[in-house]
Write an enzyme that holds these catalytic residues in place. Sequence first.
Site, PDB file in Angstrom:
ATOM      1  N   CYS A 219       0.822  -1.199   0.000  1.00 45.26           N
ATOM      2  CA  CYS A 219       0.000   0.000   0.000  1.00 45.26           C
ATOM      3  C   CYS A 219       0.860   1.255   0.000  1.00 45.26           C
ATOM      4  O   CYS A 219       0.343   2.375  -0.004  1.00 45.26           O
ATOM      5  CB  CYS A 219      -0.933   0.028   1.185  1.00 45.26           C
ATOM      6  SG  CYS A 219      -1.932  -1.448   1.290  1.00 45.26           S
TER       7      CYS A 219
ATOM      8  N   CYS B  97      -2.773   7.799   7.076  1.00 43.34           N
ATOM      9  CA  CYS B  97      -1.397   7.902   7.567  1.00 43.34           C
ATOM     10  C   CYS B  97      -1.383   8.202   9.060  1.00 43.34           C
ATOM     11  O   CYS B  97      -0.539   7.694   9.809  1.00 43.34           O
ATOM     12  CB  CYS B  97      -0.625   9.003   6.836  1.00 43.34           C
ATOM     13  SG  CYS B  97      -0.381   8.633   5.097  1.00 43.34           S
TER      14      CYS B  97
ATOM     15  N   ASP C 256       3.055   2.272   2.437  1.00 39.36           N
ATOM     16  CA  ASP C 256       3.624   2.829   3.654  1.00 39.36           C
ATOM     17  C   ASP C 256       3.864   1.814   4.758  1.00 39.36           C
ATOM     18  O   ASP C 256       3.020   0.966   5.028  1.00 39.36           O
ATOM     19  CB  ASP C 256       2.857   4.036   4.201  1.00 39.36           C
ATOM     20  CG  ASP C 256       1.389   4.068   3.834  1.00 39.36           C
ATOM     21  OD1 ASP C 256       0.862   5.154   3.592  1.00 39.36           O
ATOM     22  OD2 ASP C 256       0.777   2.972   3.797  1.00 39.36           O
TER      23      ASP C 256
ATOM     24  N   CYS D 291       4.657   8.115   1.952  1.00 37.98           N
ATOM     25  CA  CYS D 291       4.487   9.429   1.352  1.00 37.98           C
ATOM     26  C   CYS D 291       4.805  10.528   2.355  1.00 37.98           C
ATOM     27  O   CYS D 291       5.128  10.258   3.518  1.00 37.98           O
ATOM     28  CB  CYS D 291       3.057   9.580   0.844  1.00 37.98           C
ATOM     29  SG  CYS D 291       1.847   9.534   2.177  1.00 37.98           S
TER      30      CYS D 291
END
Lengths: 142, 142, 405, 405
Positions: free
Chosen positions: A38, A107, A40, A63
């Site tokens: 994905c 995140c 991360d 990211c």
Amino acid sequence: MMENFNYSQKVMEHFMNPRNVGEMEDPDGVGTVGNPMCGDVMRLYIKVEGDRIVDARFKTFGCAAAVATSSMVTEMVKGKTIEEALKISNRAVAEALEGLPPIKMHCSVLAEEALKAAIEDYLRRSKDEGDRRVQPSHKHPL
Amino acid sequence: MMENFNYSQKVMEHFMNPRNVGEMEDPDGVGTVGNPMCGDVMRLYIKVEGDRIVDARFKTFGCAAAVATSSMVTEMVKGKTIEEALKISNRAVAEALEGLPPIKMHCSVLAEEALKAAIEDYLRRSKDEGDRRVQPSHKHPL
Amino acid sequence: MRVYLDHNATTPLREEVLEGMLPFLREHFGNPSSAHNFGKRVREAVEEARERVATAIGARPREIIFTSGGTEADNLALFGVTNSPLASKRRKVVTSAIEHPAVIESCKALKKRGFEVVFLPVTPEGVVDLGAAEEAIDENTLLVSLMLANNEIGTLQPVREVAEMAKAKGALVHTDAVQALGKVRVKVEELGVDLASFSSHKLYGPKGVGALYVRTGLRLDPLLHGGHQERRLRPGTENAPGIIGFGLAVELAQEDLDRGMDRRIEALRDRLQRLLLERIPHVVVNGGGPRVPNTLNISFAFVEGEALTLSLDAEGVAVSTGSACSSGSLEPSHVLLALGLPPEVAHGSLRFSLGKDTTQEEVDYAAEAVASVVERLRAFSPLYEDFLRSELDLEQYLLRRKEET
Amino acid sequence: MRVYLDHNATTPLREEVLEGMLPFLREHFGNPSSAHNFGKRVREAVEEARERVATAIGARPREIIFTSGGTEADNLALFGVTNSPLASKRRKVVTSAIEHPAVIESCKALKKRGFEVVFLPVTPEGVVDLGAAEEAIDENTLLVSLMLANNEIGTLQPVREVAEMAKAKGALVHTDAVQALGKVRVKVEELGVDLASFSSHKLYGPKGVGALYVRTGLRLDPLLHGGHQERRLRPGTENAPGIIGFGLAVELAQEDLDRGMDRRIEALRDRLQRLLLERIPHVVVNGGGPRVPNTLNISFAFVEGEALTLSLDAEGVAVSTGSACSSGSLEPSHVLLALGLPPEVAHGSLRFSLGKDTTQEEVDYAAEAVASVVERLRAFSPLYEDFLRSELDLEQYLLRRKEET
Ligand SMILES: Cc1ncc(COP(=O)(O)O)c(C=O)c1O
Ligand SMILES: Cc1ncc(COP(=O)(O)O)c(C=O)c1O
């Protein structure tokens, strides 16, 4: 596209100059969460003295938002007791970064999960009372 | 749209300055063709001496191409014998005008038909040998 | 003298709009979907344009989907609704007989795909028949599409009233507001519509850009498939300079309206109408209903429209017969036929559409030119000859023709 | 220093092209469908543009249909064929796994409408598998759609060979040549295709305009319904300044190609590749097949693409991860996955796309910036840490990952 987003200045600042970056020697807890598929993976290290988290560090593949939330959560956790640290929510992390674009909220969830995983690791180890060398836990395929 | 077209200079010239325009007194033949619903009606008058068309005039309700083909056909027919005039084809009219856009070719057909109708009218009248006053034949709704 | 009286076909680009576009045709050339600075700078300007359009029509920025023009906006509205899951229960589309081809042809395509399509008739004044609308709009009606201002005769349509009827039956409402925006006040909330189409080049903006207003909560199917642009409703690299120009043009048009530009134009249009009626006998003014201020449509009986426009063109006066889109077609305008004009009269119609820079001098010149051209063409019109011979007046003639059909 | 290496996302407008457009953004503003002089002047220029595009690709002017861009051209090709009566007998569409979303998403929509759709796999070099094509294309195949040059990795596809297979089975052939025109020679006759898509803004032309080549004799259904424009295949007031700019841009791009611009760019691209490989370990160059000269796609294993592009943006270097269209999406590029890259490696890929004005200085600066950014990000990548600890080299790592899945 309208899904295009601008990061807050705070996110960009934490991404370009992340705090508490890198490995920690002899951590008391380590948590690795996320999935490289994905895009991360976060690894969070904590050092605990008494009941208090005295240091935190991270490594992150991901990211800008993933890096910034990692950076922010390590900042937030330092000096907190375990109990206090467990109360840090993903929203709190996102707010501290002056917000995240909707498609990047996950995140902050990862950052919360990484912290919880590190604390769980610490708690498990304290229970085991063992003092074996830490091996980071891998969830990704290596 | 690509159906848009430019008329040849010749068409424009005959449209802006049509030859042989207007009614004719005491014509020997009159033909009216076309349908106002479709946007064009041509009325062609001829004067015949012996076997030869010595004069032609027209009135036209219609587009630039309709006016130009009317004008051209009256020019072409003058001085021709009836037999020669009957051989004037719509293509000949279009060619004399340096071509017509495809969607305007029907105007040249009308011009040919108007001429034929006028000649027929002349032939009918000669046969009848009557000398009653000409009444134009109306195909349009009045 | 060159007099442009064809502003409903297209308008000149405002110099201020071009100035606003130029930086995005030069240094700020990035793709607004790019994550880097070259893209972000453009993204910001595109979103600003979206806000400008939204503000002008009283909508939220998220409700604006940029398209390549009015035609695409109309198609996206009609097919977006009829291709969507909403269409599983309701199978009827109600529209009017005087819509732009972008709506009419789309509706014909829907008919082929199994939808029931009703083309509402209009009154002789060019306004959709409310009784017919009431009758047609029912529980099976998925969508009602009614233009706000007609492009050929300028009549304003009772969109609000029809929208209310539609709401009462649970139907969606689209309005083609391409010819209304910039000419009259257009507020989507007040109109009560779910969808509204706009086109930039009709209001001194650049060509090749338009917009569809899509009310929040309404889920359309896209017409084009591809990338993420425009919430996936309209993929493809955005025409950023066009969109930015459109935003500026809408804002400026709104300012002009607020300053009463419409009244100035209306006065000139009324002057043109008066001059033409004074000088030319046997004419019909089409569209007796309330009109946008810039449009005048007149039938000059017994002469043909193309011959009129070409002759006027030679005098430097640019007008059109019916809509520019259908020029080159041999059929008389479907709008004029819907008013009940006989074809041979419909054929001889001109649309004069004035603009913000039209002057009184231009109007006077145009009236003069039209009068002399009509006279020239009538002089060799066999229909005019017959009409004069009949000793009817035009009203009687029209009445008789109506009885015949 | 600002270095734009994202020319596959969009290109700056050539100043000469803008100069050519300006008269049509100012005085020559008419609607090309208008019969008067204001329109005719524009019509002529639009038809000249059509000739320019036709000449560049070896087609006839009548075979060029202007659209609002590449996405619309792709959609018009795919839906134009599949909505037409041709589709009554044949119900299969064959395409590749690495098409642009404009084709992929259209094909997914076709699948929903009952077509069988085959997405041909590609070799690890990024070239469609000819064996698979041979197998998939059969008597039931209506259309084969294969891009000429891939937008993300730049690989050229064997369109001619596949077109021959298609012809043998009586199938139609479309190629998305959006990324090829201006970069390599594109001649529709040589390729043997029936349909080909182009986009202006990829070759220094304006945004919001493209074209579909439609071979003479092929009857498509339109996607948009409305007026008579573009032979009814693409109604709506033409974006005349855009079309005119597109025509000029195509002609100039062709001239540049004839003068060997491609070789100059290729040399710079190869230099960039060499510099990056010299300075940065553990990378994969994607697209080993023949490529367009301006494109370079590299995976920097164990760092993430958005982090890379944003960091590079801060250094003034504009590149993209995958295609601009899908930026903001969380999934790794479908093209890179189709090459067999594991997702965590695909995630760390950058596309460098050079342009006609790219300089050696820019390339050197970019290479330096990339090297330092990759180093910085890897320094805190847990995946990189684990990889180093594993003492595998990247090849072994990739092999092991392949075995796992
Ligand atoms: C009422 C109306 N709708 C739609 C359109 C189509 O707009 P465009 O030409 O921008 O596609 C026009 C103009 O031609 C129009 O007048
Ligand atoms: C291969 C390919 N096809 C189609 C498109 C779509 O073109 P446009 O953005 O002009 O709609 C692009 C560019 O985004 C592309 O690279």
